[in-house]
Design an enzyme around this catalytic site. Structure first.
Site, short mmCIF file in Angstrom:
data_model
loop_
_atom_site.label_atom_id
_atom_site.label_comp_id
_atom_site.label_asym_id
_atom_site.label_seq_id
_atom_site.Cartn_x
_atom_site.Cartn_y
_atom_site.Cartn_z
N CYS A 270 0.81 -1.22 0.00
CA CYS A 270 0.00 0.00 0.00
C CYS A 270 0.84 1.28 0.00
CB CYS A 270 -0.95 0.00 1.19
SG CYS A 270 -1.97 -1.48 1.25
N HIS B 248 -4.24 7.82 5.57
CA HIS B 248 -4.39 6.49 4.97
C HIS B 248 -5.78 5.94 5.31
CE1 HIS B 248 -2.94 2.94 3.02
NE2 HIS B 248 -3.03 2.18 4.09
N HIS C 203 -10.37 1.34 -0.69
CA HIS C 203 -8.91 1.24 -0.58
C HIS C 203 -8.36 0.70 -1.90
CE1 HIS C 203 -4.96 0.70 0.76
NE2 HIS C 203 -5.13 -0.06 1.84
#
Lengths: 178, 364
Positions: free
Chosen positions: B123, B257, B294
């Site tokens: 990520c 995030h 996400h």
């Protein structure tokens, strides 16, 4: 364009092609994490880790840079197989990404610098050194642990290598208890 | 040796469609893009919900489309060497595929003649691409670099998150909410054209923003869990702000995030508190995954583009799904889209293994 900075190798280690490595706790799928952890630990121990604390109280920032052509092909193949069968294991959540074992290496050796993983097109070691020069030249870390690994049987040489590198002339910025 | 890094073009795609205008309308409009997954069979999974883009086929094609949009915005004529730094996946589609094939395919699809590099640190991969491109330009090693990444949801990624019970069982991604249950995945990505001042001057380009600071760190704590006090997040924020010469009180926006997972959001909020200190109540924070989902390896690029759009539009995107803010380490949340002068915006991301990345963007 500027020239590529020169790197000094502080320490170097590897895992031989015929070496049998014990599994790393927490990782059961592949040899990939074990090989990396052993190569990294040998290299860092040789360099006298953990690093000493410099006069102003700042701990050196040491990062990790992993470079490989195939990365963890064993786990990737298993994930593909399990996806097809519809039986994906929850452990793949972290075992399917190389950052997990790098996080473990970072924890075990208190490495708080940048952690990068690169899929190499050609020579992984050469690419790792180039990116290390860019990163260290930028000042984002004081030293980098360069890791390369190939699980393929046909790959020549050691299966995993580790080099701790820093920019030449950085002696006043990093102190190792060697 | 310390060249400025300018953003002269951005491109994006998400569940809202292709193009930055679609992204801006959805994210700043606070639209939750989630729906049933139709791309593959979800029979046997515990959750059947994601933010998918009907027009998206694969991540290489999506990255190329985003890159073309960025190049068009920048009026890039295609004659000069252009390098590529791409955040990509490790979910190989074929047993003989090399993970670097994605970077090669994107570069070849665009006809790029400069160097290329494929980052696969989960990520943080696309954020790492932005950082690396910025380093190449600031170090004088390149004058123009295309950076970013794209993620198109596939059954393997979905299955891995589902089997780990990481997906939100209530079907909502609730960043920083006390009742958050987990993450929801989404298609998305972004590409940014980074250029040196020399290149901008030579081409007469008009920058849309500047990358003024960045940092990457590791928690050095655990192979899968984030540091509970967000030590690595705090260090990344502090170092990126320091590099950019921005004091915490002068930061206008922080894109977190914010995956909606109990551990990530708690650690991240703690890290933001440490980094911003007494000014934590003054810095607006949002987690835009509440709208886009996400986008895994591409999230650093998509959210950097959102930060650029915030600067361009003088607006702050809201955190959708946040109804009852967690009272531990409270933040100054953006609950609905706000008008604001955004001169500086920080985008942060984290990965399994305790990796953290922070990218500071400023008005040019």
């Amino acid at each position: 364009m500027n020239g590529t900075p020169i790197l000094d190798v502080v320490s170097r280690s590897h895992v031989d092609a015929d070496e049998v490595v014990p599994p790393l706790p927490g990782f059961i799928v592949s040899e990939f994490p074990s090989l990396l952890w052993i190569a990294a630990t040998r290299c860092l121990v040789q360099a006298g880790f953990p690093p000493s604390i410099s006069g102003d109280g700042d701990v050196d920032r040491v990062g990790i840079l992993l470079c490989s052509r195939m990365l963890d092909s064993t786990t990737l193949a298993l994930a593909a197989e399990q996806t097809k069968a519809g039986t994906l294991s929850p452990i793949l959540f972290y075992q399917a990404v190389p950052t997990a074992v790098l996080g473990l290496i970072a924890r075990d050796h208190a490495l708080t610098g940048p952690v990068s993983c690169i899929a190499a097109e050609a020579d992984a070691a050469e690419e790792a050194r180039y990116v290390a020069a860019v990163t260290l030249g930028d000042g984002d870390a004081d030293a980098l642990l360069l890791l390369t690994i190939e699980l393929e049987a046909a790959a020549p040489g050691p299966r995993a290598t580790a080099e701790l590198v820093r920019l030449r002339g950085d002696d006043d910025r990093i102190e190792y208890a060697r | 040796m310390t060249a400025e890094v300018y953003v002269t073009g951005v491109g994006a795609f998400s569940a809202f469609g292709f193009g930055v205008e679609s992204l801006a309308a959805g994210v700043f409009g606070g639209v939750e893009a989630f729906g049933p997954v139709n791309r593959f069979d979800t029979h046997g999974f515990t959750v059947d919900r994601a933010a998918t883009c009907l027009e998206a086929d694969n991540s290489v094609a999506a990255a190329i489309a985003c890159a073309r949009e960025a190049l068009a915005m920048a009026s890039w004529d295609g004659d000069d060497p252009l390098s590529l730094a791409l955040g990509s996946t490790l979910r190989a589609s074929a047993s003989d595929a090399y993970p670097a094939d994605a970077g090669r395919a994107v570069a070849e699809g665009l006809g790029l003649t400069g160097g290329r590099r494929t980052f696969v640190n989960a990520c943080c991969a696309a954020a790492n691409a932005v950082v690396h491109g910025s380093q190449l330009i600031r170090g004088g090693r390149a004058d123009a670099v295309l950076v970013g990444g794209a993620f198109v949801l596939d059954r393997q990624a979905y299955g891995i998150f589902d089997s780990a019970r990481a997906l939100a069982t209530d079907g909502r991604l609730r960043p920083f909410d006390r009742d958050r249950k987990g993450v929801l995945l989404g298609d998305g990505g972004g590409m940014l054209l980074l250029e040196s001042a020399r290149s901008v001057r030579a081409r007469g380009a008009v920058p849309v923003a500047r990358v003024s600071g960045w940092s990457m760190t590791d928690d050095a704590y655990h192979l899968a869990k984030p540091h509970p006090e967000g030590a690595g997040v705090a260090a990344a924020i502090t170092q990126a702000l320091r590099r950019g010469g921005i004091a915490p009180r002068h930061l206008d926006y922080l894109n977190a995030h914010a995956t909606g997972t109990p551990l990530n959001d708690a650690a991240e909020a703690a890290g933001i508190h440490t980094a911003l200190g007494a000014h934590v109540d003054e810095v607006p924070v949002s987690g835009t995954k509440g709208t886009t989902g996400h986008t895994l390896e591409a999230s650093g690029a998509l959210e950097a583009v959102i930060a650029v759009l915030g600067i361009r539009e003088s607006r702050l995107p809201p955190t959708r799904g946040l109804e009852h803010p967690d009272t531990v380490n409270p933040l100054r949340h953006v609950l609905s889209s706000e008008r604001a002068t955004v001169k500086s915006a920080l985008s942060i991301n984290s990965s399994v293994g305790g990796l953290n990345a922070a990218v500071l963007l400023e008005a040019s």
